[in-house]
Design a protein around this motif. Structure first.
Motif, PDB file in Angstrom:
ATOM      1  N   ALA A 168      -8.693  -2.185  -1.075  1.00 15.61           N
ATOM      2  CA  ALA A 168      -7.680  -1.244  -0.574  1.00 15.61           C
ATOM      3  C   ALA A 168      -7.651  -1.191   0.945  1.00 15.61           C
ATOM      4  O   ALA A 168      -6.596  -1.008   1.547  1.00 15.61           O
ATOM      5  CB  ALA A 168      -7.954   0.148  -1.142  1.00 15.61           C
ATOM      6  N   TRP A 172      -4.461  -1.417   3.372  1.00 17.80           N
ATOM      7  CA  TRP A 172      -4.172  -0.364   4.342  1.00 17.80           C
ATOM      8  C   TRP A 172      -3.946  -0.961   5.739  1.00 17.80           C
ATOM      9  O   TRP A 172      -3.040  -0.546   6.465  1.00 17.80           O
ATOM     10  CB  TRP A 172      -5.326   0.645   4.369  1.00 17.80           C
ATOM     11  CG  TRP A 172      -5.249   1.607   5.507  1.00 17.80           C
ATOM     12  CD1 TRP A 172      -4.421   2.675   5.630  1.00 17.80           C
ATOM     13  CD2 TRP A 172      -6.020   1.563   6.717  1.00 17.80           C
ATOM     14  NE1 TRP A 172      -4.623   3.304   6.836  1.00 17.80           N
ATOM     15  CE2 TRP A 172      -5.599   2.640   7.521  1.00 17.80           C
ATOM     16  CE3 TRP A 172      -7.017   0.718   7.192  1.00 17.80           C
ATOM     17  CZ2 TRP A 172      -6.147   2.892   8.781  1.00 17.80           C
ATOM     18  CZ3 TRP A 172      -7.566   0.974   8.437  1.00 17.80           C
ATOM     19  CH2 TRP A 172      -7.129   2.044   9.210  1.00 17.80           C
ATOM     20  N   TYR A 186      -0.533  -2.963  -7.664  1.00 21.89           N
ATOM     21  CA  TYR A 186      -0.280  -1.704  -6.950  1.00 21.89           C
ATOM     22  C   TYR A 186       0.414  -0.661  -7.827  1.00 21.89           C
ATOM     23  O   TYR A 186       0.770   0.407  -7.349  1.00 21.89           O
ATOM     24  CB  TYR A 186       0.579  -1.977  -5.705  1.00 21.89           C
ATOM     25  CG  TYR A 186      -0.050  -2.976  -4.770  1.00 21.89           C
ATOM     26  CD1 TYR A 186      -1.017  -2.583  -3.853  1.00 21.89           C
ATOM     27  CD2 TYR A 186       0.294  -4.332  -4.824  1.00 21.89           C
ATOM     28  CE1 TYR A 186      -1.609  -3.504  -3.000  1.00 21.89           C
ATOM     29  CE2 TYR A 186      -0.295  -5.253  -3.976  1.00 21.89           C
ATOM     30  CZ  TYR A 186      -1.241  -4.843  -3.075  1.00 21.89           C
ATOM     31  OH  TYR A 186      -1.837  -5.758  -2.239  1.00 21.89           O
ATOM     32  N   TRP A 238       0.854  -1.195   0.000  1.00 22.94           N
ATOM     33  CA  TRP A 238       0.000   0.000   0.000  1.00 22.94           C
ATOM     34  C   TRP A 238       0.887   1.241   0.000  1.00 22.94           C
ATOM     35  O   TRP A 238       0.608   2.219  -0.706  1.00 22.94           O
ATOM     36  CB  TRP A 238      -0.893  -0.027   1.245  1.00 22.94           C
ATOM     37  CG  TRP A 238      -1.934   1.042   1.292  1.00 22.94           C
ATOM     38  CD1 TRP A 238      -3.131   1.037   0.640  1.00 22.94           C
ATOM     39  CD2 TRP A 238      -1.882   2.275   2.007  1.00 22.94           C
ATOM     40  NE1 TRP A 238      -3.827   2.177   0.920  1.00 22.94           N
ATOM     41  CE2 TRP A 238      -3.087   2.960   1.764  1.00 22.94           C
ATOM     42  CE3 TRP A 238      -0.938   2.865   2.850  1.00 22.94           C
ATOM     43  CZ2 TRP A 238      -3.371   4.197   2.316  1.00 22.94           C
ATOM     44  CZ3 TRP A 238      -1.220   4.098   3.409  1.00 22.94           C
ATOM     45  CH2 TRP A 238      -2.425   4.759   3.143  1.00 22.94           C
TER      46      TRP A 238
END
Lengths: 533, 382
Positions: free
Chosen positions: B196, B200, B130, B63
């Motif tokens: 996501a 995270w 990503y 991330w």
């Protein structure tokens, strides 16, 4: 395929729509059976043979029992043997087939491949009993076969090694040179000797059906698929709750009522179970393992905290599983029994067992305690029956002396609390909270024997609890806070403050907290403790 | 469907939500799950100064990698690759990208997009999942033949092998025979890649909780006899300082002062015979090809830098096989009209192992690249 893993989620995403899509056809039941067998086979396809065999045999035994007269009558065995004069054609066919296959199995046992001989001996015995059952038209014999078969499966897979090891140790201490070989040598075709997951649950469930039919408590189930679904219904196949035919089988007679409440209730139950397992049980297990895997290295406070932690771990783990099982069943419209009812709020050990693993304790009550005489024949016999019931319950949990002691402790505890409850002072003067704490502490003490890796470890823990110095147990504060919150919630639930828990704000807030906590802090996978039983 | 008339099911708690309550729960969760990662980017300080590279301890914080790429200027040239690009034995001021910037005389033109522990199968996953902010950038993609030196390095052995960045490799197809995660782990990885919020959460764990879940962090052992568990009494929330830790100033494992920063020949291991994997059957090479397709599909202008692999470490009879692999790669690049540069072999003393140069090696490579005609042409192209 564990409930809290993605493969189960995918499985459910296929099974659930399929189940509802087939609701107007006759196929929803076979779909459920197939899904259940797939679910069980996911662990080990060989286990399926066992569950199918057990189901098939009990189905046939009850069918044959149904052809026997309820009341005893004189049977002319000789004319049946010599002239094959049977009043009932089904029993005649059963006799011929059983007798024929008994001879074939005996032949295989003596002259067949080495690897099959032990299995064939067992089959010969079962078939011989079936031959006798048909010959004597005896319901008792059919029941006996079901008991022998189910308990033999359980004994072989669960207890054989324990028995063999203990006998060999006894032989050695008596300087007898004989040694029994390991039960794994009896497996056909070199199959691995593994404990099939959930064997104690599905054998007990199947057994309850034959006993109930024998006692006249349930009707005979004529549809094999329905009976197979009852035995292996996937939500409760692995670790219960142990259902009774009277409660679950009728639910498979027609497609359940489709309503929105099934989904909201099912999802609510599943969420609570998931939280109990992933957020609480798995977290507590790390601390418990740390201490119980090396009890010598820890002092009294750590051992005490680990024991308390285990008490909550096993509760969250097992009740979490049953919550999820009930949730999944409810998503399809089926109701499974409540298996746990806030057991750590019990005020007596009897009360504890009416709240803990209710499926199993009621099974033992109905099929062991009451048949032994229950509380009908005076104090001594009542206590004897209680003792035997809890002794067997201890053994049911596993092949280890620690489980035997755990069961015995509960038997003794239940006798003590029964006596205490006879006194007016205890009933009326001792505050409820004191009783609850007393029961909790006693249950925790018994858990030491349940959780310890060996009897030696258990005794060491008990010894160190009394003698070792007091130092910081180094238990995480977060763990204490979480358990305290749950306990408070449970106290609130059984108090006049229950109404506060019913408000929208608390319900929604609790659900949101649980989901977010699971996303942020889930403690990883790990199978359920009760799968090993 | 009926709204009520459900057979009653006993509850032993009050977490029994109605449809309306579930709708509210989903609403709140959707709000939190969607907004938190975006809001976090505004709240958390993340300094990416000169010669920034993702710190070693945050190698698995994908991330953060994506967030780092989101800060790229359109003029930046991103260098993608494994620990050779990242700089396994060197400090941030000893990396390839540092010297390229220095030689070119432009600060932060070349960006270190390498991650420690990567390999083509993982790099492909990293960029696919990503690397979207990288679209349309100029990219220098390093091709390290180290991953073709044996079936084990290629991850094509049948024996189970643990490897880095398992969360980036293909989980189901193509099949990696030595990767034995169960279906649950694989599906978990796929969910984390695509939601996501979970990436995270993984960032939080990497950055503030020593790459562990919060419960595991509270139980972490700090050594000693009897062992100490200091995190048990700490408040997990106070760990979240809202600052992404930079690379440590002092690094005993890297840089000219470290004991690891020395020529490979001083380890007295001698030359090695590699079992080169046929390109047609190589999982890593196929991943490299797929990665090229992904980058080109996203409008990236890609230049491939091949090696330079440490030929000095190779036993002499092993070199023809290596040269064939190298030639085959070059041919494929030419056939597909991919600009590529194959820098000259460095002197033996400038290699730390089979593929990683030492600080001076990177400096020479930067000079070589900047004087290479293909490279200069590629730099000039728009």
């Amino acid at each position: 395929m564990l409930f809290h893993t993605w493969p189960f989620f995918v499985f459910l995403l296929i099974v659930l729509p399929g189940f509802y899509a087939l609701r107007k056809t006759q196929l929803w039941l076979p779909w459920l059976t197939a899904a259940s067998y797939f679910f069980y086979g996911w662990w080990n396809p060989y286990y399926l043979l066992l569950v199918v065999y057990s189901t098939l045999l009990d189905f046939c035994l009850v069918a044959l029992m149904d052809h026997c007269p309820r009341t005893g009558q004189n049977t002319d065995v000789l004319s049946r043997l010599t002239g094959l004069r049977f009043d009932n054609r089904v029993l005649k066919v059963a006799f011929l087939i059983s007798a024929g296959t008994t001879l074939s199995c005996l032949a295989m046992a003596f002259f067949g491949p080495q690897t099959l001989r032990p299995t064939m001996v067992v089959f010969s015995l079962i078939l011989l009993l079936m031959t006798l059952g048909a010959l004597y038209s005896s319901r008792k014999i059919w029941l006996l076969i079901s008991l022998v078969n189910n308990l033999a499966l359980l004994l072989f897979f669960k207890y054989a090694r324990f028995v063999v090891e203990n006998l060999n140790a006894a032989f050695a201490s008596l300087h007898v040179s004989a040694r029994l070989s390991d039960p794994s040598t009896l497996m056909p075709f070199g199959f691995e000797y593994l404990l099939p997951v959930g064997i104690s649950f599905f054998t007990f469930q199947s057994l309850s059906y034959t006993i109930d039919f024998y006692l006249g408590n349930v009707q005979r189930e004529r549809n094999f698929v329905r009976f197979a679904t009852f035995v292996c219904f996937f939500p409760q196949l692995m670790a219960g709750p142990i259902e009774r035919a009277k409660h679950l089988l009728p639910q498979f007679h027609q497609f359940p009522t489709v309503c929105l409440r099934n989904f909201t209730d099912g999802a609510s139950l599943f969420l609570v179970g998931l939280f109990k397992k992933l957020a609480l049980a798995n977290y507590l297990s790390f601390y418990v393992e740390r201490v119980y895997d090396n009890p010598k290295a820890f002092d009294a406070p750590a051992l005490m905290m680990a024991t308390f932690a285990f008490a909550w771990q096993i509760f969250f783990d097992f009740s979490g599983y049953t919550d999820m099982a009930r949730g999944v069943a409810k998503l399809m419209g089926f109701n499974l029994i409540v298996n746990f009812n806030n057991p750590y709020l019990a005020t007596g050990l009897g009360d504890f067992w009416s709240r803990w693993h209710i499926g199993l304790s009621s099974w033992f009550r109905d099929y062991v305690y009451i048949p032994l005489g229950g509380n009908r024949d005076g104090v001594f016999k009542t206590y004897r029956n209680l003792f035997l019931t809890f002794f067997v319950s201890g053994i049911w949990h596993g092949a280890n002396w620690t489980f035997v002691i755990w069961g015995t402790l509960h038997a003794v505890g239940i006798m003590i609390t029964r006596e205490l409850e006879r006194s007016v002072f205890y009933r009326e003067q001792v505050p409820r909270l004191v009783k609850q704490m007393g029961v909790f502490l006693f249950v925790c003490f018994a858990w030491i024997f349940f959780r310890a890796n060996s009897l030696h470890d258990a005794l060491l823990i008990v010894n160190r609890l009394a003698t070792s110095p007091w130092r910081d147990p180094q238990i995480p504060a977060l763990m204490l806070i979480l358990v305290a919150l749950v306990w408070l919630y449970q106290f609130g639930y059984e108090s006049r403050f229950r109404k506060c828990l019913q408000t929208d704000f608390v319900r929604v807030g609790t659900a949101v907290f649980m989901v977010l906590y699971l996303c942020l802090c889930a403690s990883g996978g790990g199978a359920f403790i009760y799968f090993q039983f | 469907m009926k709204l009520s008339d459900s057979p009653e099911i006993p509850f032993v708690n009050e977490v029994r939500l109605s449809l309306r309550q579930w709708v509210v729960v989903f609403g709140i969760l959707a709000f939190v799950v969607t907004l938190t990662p975006a809001l976090w980017k505004k709240l958390e300080r993340f300094e990416t100064g000169l010669d920034y590279r993702i710190p070693y301890v945050l190698s698995k914080d994908y991330w953060l990698y994506e967030r780092r790429l989101q800060r790229l200027e359109p003029t930046n040239i991103v260098m993608l690759g494994d620990s050779v690009i990242w700089g396994e034995y060197v400090l941030t001021n000893g990396t390839w990208s540092h010297f390229l910037n220095q030689e070119a005389g432009v600060a932060n033109l070349f960006v270190n997009g390498g991650v420690n522990g990567l390999f083509p199968l993982a790099l492909e996953g990293l960029i696919r999942c990503y690397g979207r902010p990288l679209s349309r950038q100029k990219v220098i993609l390093h091709c390290n033949v180290l991953w073709l030196t044996s079936p084990k390095a290629d991850l094509s052995t049948d024996k189970e092998e643990p490897f880095n960045h398992a969360a980036l490799v293909p989980q189901f197809s193509p099949r990696i025979p030595c990767y034995r995660a169960d279906a649950s782990e694989r599906l978990n990885v796929i969910v984390e890649r695509n939601v996501a919020f979970f990436a995270w959460v993984s960032h939080l764990q990497s950055t503030y909780f020593e790459q562990q879940s919060i419960p595991k962090w509270t139980l972490a052992e700090a050594g000693g006899d009897p062992p100490l568990y200091p995190n048990g009494s700490r408040n997990p929330i106070s760990q979240i300082t809202l600052v992404v830790p930079p690379e440590p100033q002092e690094d005993s494992q890297r840089g000219p002062q470290s004991s690891r920063h020395k020529p490979w020949s001083t380890n007295a291991t001698g030359t090695t015979r590699f079992e080169w994997v046929d390109l047609d059957r190589s999982l890593q090479w196929h991943a490299f090809q797929r990665l090229m397709a992904t980058l080109r599909g996203r409008g990236n202008d890609v230049l491939v830098v091949l090696g330079p692999f440490n030929e000095h470490i190779m036993a002499a009879p092993n070199r023809p096989a290596y040269r064939k692999v190298r030639a085959d790669i070059m041919r494929w690049l030419s056939e597909n009209q991919i600009p590529h540069v194959a820098p000259e072999l460095l002197p033996s003393v400038l290699y730390a192992d089979a593929s990683h140069p030492l600080t001076e090696g990177y400096q020479r490579l930067a000079t070589q690249l900047l004087t290479d005609a293909t490279f200069r042409n590629w730099m000039r192209s728009k």
